[in-house]
Design a protein around this motif. Sequence first.
Motif, mmCIF file in Angstrom:
data_model
loop_
_atom_site.group_PDB
_atom_site.id
_atom_site.type_symbol
_atom_site.label_atom_id
_atom_site.label_comp_id
_atom_site.label_asym_id
_atom_site.label_seq_id
_atom_site.Cartn_x
_atom_site.Cartn_y
_atom_site.Cartn_z
ATOM 1 N N ILE A 96 -44.012 -3.651 1.567
ATOM 2 C CA ILE A 96 -45.390 -3.180 1.761
ATOM 3 C C ILE A 96 -45.848 -2.396 0.522
ATOM 4 O O ILE A 96 -46.843 -1.668 0.577
ATOM 5 C CB ILE A 96 -45.542 -2.313 3.032
ATOM 6 C CG1 ILE A 96 -44.571 -1.123 3.008
ATOM 7 C CG2 ILE A 96 -45.331 -3.155 4.288
ATOM 8 C CD1 ILE A 96 -44.886 -0.066 4.054
ATOM 9 N N ASN A 110 -38.501 0.519 13.922
ATOM 10 C CA ASN A 110 -39.398 -0.221 14.817
ATOM 11 C C ASN A 110 -39.506 0.504 16.160
ATOM 12 O O ASN A 110 -38.613 1.263 16.555
ATOM 13 C CB ASN A 110 -38.931 -1.650 15.019
ATOM 14 C CG ASN A 110 -37.595 -1.775 15.689
ATOM 15 O OD1 ASN A 110 -36.578 -1.874 15.007
ATOM 16 N ND2 ASN A 110 -37.560 -1.771 17.019
ATOM 17 N N ARG A 127 -42.764 -6.594 21.076
ATOM 18 C CA ARG A 127 -43.478 -6.954 19.840
ATOM 19 C C ARG A 127 -44.963 -6.612 19.963
ATOM 20 O O ARG A 127 -45.841 -7.471 19.776
ATOM 21 C CB ARG A 127 -43.333 -8.453 19.518
ATOM 22 C CG ARG A 127 -41.922 -8.880 19.164
ATOM 23 C CD ARG A 127 -41.897 -10.342 18.714
ATOM 24 N NE ARG A 127 -40.543 -10.844 18.512
ATOM 25 C CZ ARG A 127 -39.846 -10.721 17.383
ATOM 26 N NH1 ARG A 127 -40.362 -10.104 16.351
ATOM 27 N NH2 ARG A 127 -38.624 -11.208 17.292
ATOM 28 N N CYS A 130 -50.382 -5.449 16.388
ATOM 29 C CA CYS A 130 -50.686 -4.499 15.313
ATOM 30 C C CYS A 130 -51.728 -3.472 15.757
ATOM 31 O O CYS A 130 -51.633 -2.286 15.422
ATOM 32 C CB CYS A 130 -51.173 -5.254 14.080
ATOM 33 S SG CYS A 130 -49.859 -6.201 13.273
ATOM 34 N N HIS A 154 -47.059 1.616 8.897
ATOM 35 C CA HIS A 154 -46.928 0.450 9.762
ATOM 36 C C HIS A 154 -46.731 -0.808 8.911
ATOM 37 O O HIS A 154 -47.323 -0.941 7.833
ATOM 38 C CB HIS A 154 -48.178 0.309 10.629
ATOM 39 C CG HIS A 154 -48.093 -0.842 11.587
ATOM 40 N ND1 HIS A 154 -49.057 -1.816 11.662
ATOM 41 C CD2 HIS A 154 -47.135 -1.173 12.487
ATOM 42 C CE1 HIS A 154 -48.709 -2.697 12.583
ATOM 43 N NE2 HIS A 154 -47.546 -2.332 13.099
ATOM 44 N N VAL A 155 -45.873 -1.749 9.367
ATOM 45 C CA VAL A 155 -45.656 -3.001 8.643
ATOM 46 C C VAL A 155 -46.324 -4.152 9.379
ATOM 47 O O VAL A 155 -47.291 -4.740 8.905
ATOM 48 C CB VAL A 155 -44.140 -3.296 8.474
ATOM 49 C CG1 VAL A 155 -43.925 -4.645 7.797
ATOM 50 C CG2 VAL A 155 -43.466 -2.189 7.674
ATOM 51 N N LYS A 156 -45.832 -4.444 10.604
ATOM 52 C CA LYS A 156 -46.350 -5.584 11.362
ATOM 53 C C LYS A 156 -45.784 -5.465 12.768
ATOM 54 O O LYS A 156 -44.602 -5.147 12.922
ATOM 55 C CB LYS A 156 -45.875 -6.880 10.704
ATOM 56 C CG LYS A 156 -46.641 -8.123 11.128
ATOM 57 C CD LYS A 156 -46.099 -9.348 10.436
ATOM 58 C CE LYS A 156 -46.709 -10.610 11.043
ATOM 59 N NZ LYS A 156 -46.104 -11.823 10.530
ATOM 60 N N GLU A 157 -46.639 -5.731 13.781
ATOM 61 C CA GLU A 157 -46.202 -5.648 15.176
ATOM 62 C C GLU A 157 -45.435 -4.349 15.407
ATOM 63 O O GLU A 157 -45.937 -3.276 15.108
ATOM 64 C CB GLU A 157 -45.382 -6.899 15.549
ATOM 65 C CG GLU A 157 -46.226 -8.181 15.427
ATOM 66 C CD GLU A 157 -45.410 -9.456 15.597
ATOM 67 O OE1 GLU A 157 -44.183 -9.386 15.462
ATOM 68 O OE2 GLU A 157 -46.023 -10.513 15.855
#
Lengths: 401, 401
Positions: A96, A110, A127, A130, A154-157
């Motif tokens: 990122i 996560n 999951r 976002c 935050h990255v994804k999901e």
Amino acid sequence: MELNRIARLAGGGGGKVLLYVLDGLGGLPREPGGPTELEAARTPHLDELARAGTCGLHDPVAPGITPGSGPGHLALFGYDPLVYETGRGVLEALGIEFPLGPGDIAVRANFCTLDARGRVADRRAGRIPCAEAAPLAARLNAIELDGARCTVRHVKEHRFVLVLHPEAPAGDAVNDTDPGRPGLPIRAPVARNAASEPTARLLAAWLEAAAERLAGRTQANMALLRGVSSQPGWPRFPDVFGMRAAAAAAYPMYRGVARLVGMDARTVPAGAPPLVDALKARFADYDFFFLHFKPPDKAGEDGDFDRKVAAIEEADAIVPDLVDAGPDVILVTGDHSTPSVMSSHSWHPVPFLLHGPPARSDDATTFGETACRAGAHGRVRGCDLMRLAMASAGRLAKFGA
Amino acid sequence: MELNRIARLAGGGGGKVLLYVLDGLGGLPREPGGPTELEAARTPHLDELARAGTCGLHDPVAPGITPGSGPGHLALFGYDPLVYETGRGVLEALGIEFPLGPGDIAVRANFCTLDARGRVADRRAGRIPCAEAAPLAARLNAIELDGARCTVRHVKEHRFVLVLHPEAPAGDAVNDTDPGRPGLPIRAPVARNAASEPTARLLAAWLEAAAERLAGRTQANMALLRGVSSQPGWPRFPDVFGMRAAAAAAYPMYRGVARLVGMDARTVPAGAPPLVDALKARFADYDFFFLHFKPPDKAGEDGDFDRKVAAIEEADAIVPDLVDAGPDVILVTGDHSTPSVMSSHSWHPVPFLLHGPPARSDDATTFGETACRAGAHGRVRGCDLMRLAMASAGRLAKFGA
């Protein structure tokens, strides 16, 4: 061969080297005896380079080992991935484009869901999308600790990155907190050496604060921490190979790995044509060019043979323009195989072609897995390729008298 | 694989091994698609050995690395050149057969010319002829120091060897004094560790004395020092491989490298036929024979394709006589490639043939770069060859139960 010994042989003079990476290039036949994706693709320009140059197969890490994208690229950059191992936290932060500094400690984190008894019910918190996860990550970003600044992105999901900036230097040898399967309690962050005790204590304090901030939720009510790691103090690519290095990639992860070794990385729009502009715009000012083309890997991961074929054909179409820019040595290969019949990375060795003087002739008259097997180079390690390209560019002095 | 592990497997019994080195054997085509020097040469006897035996290609150091003669031969003797690195001073001393003893420190030195301001005007003193340089070297040989005997031996033109025999043990980690380009002052000899401080002081004192003895000259009025090094305490070849080893070479450098690993080296007249006599005369008393044939490398260095072809044909002509002597295993290869189109050593892998029982058949029916690529051995490291020859001679026990 160690990088400091290569550095002694690399004087800085010589030709320009282009590394054109078709991500996930290697493949497998759709049906027994059939062509691979690369062999099915119509690639007149790559075939011409293969015919005029020399070919072979490389193992990015070692025979039988399926490489991740980080190790696969490090090998192509000449860094033996068995020696230069990156932590997953660092790779996630690079992905990122988080500006990691020296001493920063990155964690791949996560959201997870704990049941009423405090055991992990869902290691990935369903999951969560976002839109739901990003505000939660912002909430965690507000956590303040004694002894370290801490940042959450935050990255994804369900995935995010946690970065600690400790006030005093602290080690990164801390175990994962993920219990590995549902029904078990979260593990405490345990230091594997004394220097990492402060880091373990900081992470324990952070987890306590995170639990408070997520309290009352039935889903995504806790976080798991993995891959605690800090930026390694590796030799820089320009110092090792004596080349000013420019990287162009549409995806942040690949720019991140290029920056990790000291390349000057730029963002380009997705697709092959922007890579030509990226090469030409900086051709005069650099000696080494890493161009990253992602689509073959994506199609392979999606299990789409035909789309991978089309992606390789798109990569082939710009080859004349790349040649036109005037690099002295061109290396075309992948960072690993991604056979569409497997829908994943694989351990199969990756075809490569090396176009540059002076070379023996070989039997590879097209660019493909089978042709490369009959190539002049045979089967080599991924980290051998930089030396072969450097030799062809006239950039390596004799070893010993 | 480490030498001490090989030593545990080498019992001492088994057949006799002949290593026939055609220096600089590997080559390149004169024109694209054409034959290399070895492929252009008429070599019926080597072809017969290749047909009956098994072939392959080897990298003396590593893919992409151009080996010097020292590392190239060490690899063929089974010593990984990335582990067993010789200093240039030691190699230069070996090259003139200077009898280096334990604790001696050898320096590769040469006359240079300083300008009136004391800066290096010519790093090679106009490559002054031997007739002029030899008396100057004799003058420097008369230098006496406190704490060490010192010896100077002229090599060729501006080059000479300086050997220190310190009274107390001293390290060899001292930097070169050559500034690398004209216009700069000579660098002081700087120790890289505490144990080498006395050596640095001795060299500084020697340089002062040398300047005095060369004072008043406008050319060759100072010396540059490089490759400060002492004889390494390596495992001896007879101890590692369990074979009494005899070497025969016309050039001192190759006898020197053979002696460095504990072979019994003898001088032979130049040319191939004397090698036959050297083998037969000592056949009964030794188990391993290293025969060195220099002309292919010299022709390659001179850029003379046809002369390299002729040299390889000369090497071929004696093969029946070598076979006639009765070695059980014959290994024919080069210490590196010297393509005549490059007029220099190169990194291209070197063809080899191994003739000895029991072997799988392969597709190599002639001895050449292309044929060897289809050989049973594929591409291996140079230091693998000794193990392959030892195995064929029945000299290596099973590894593990």
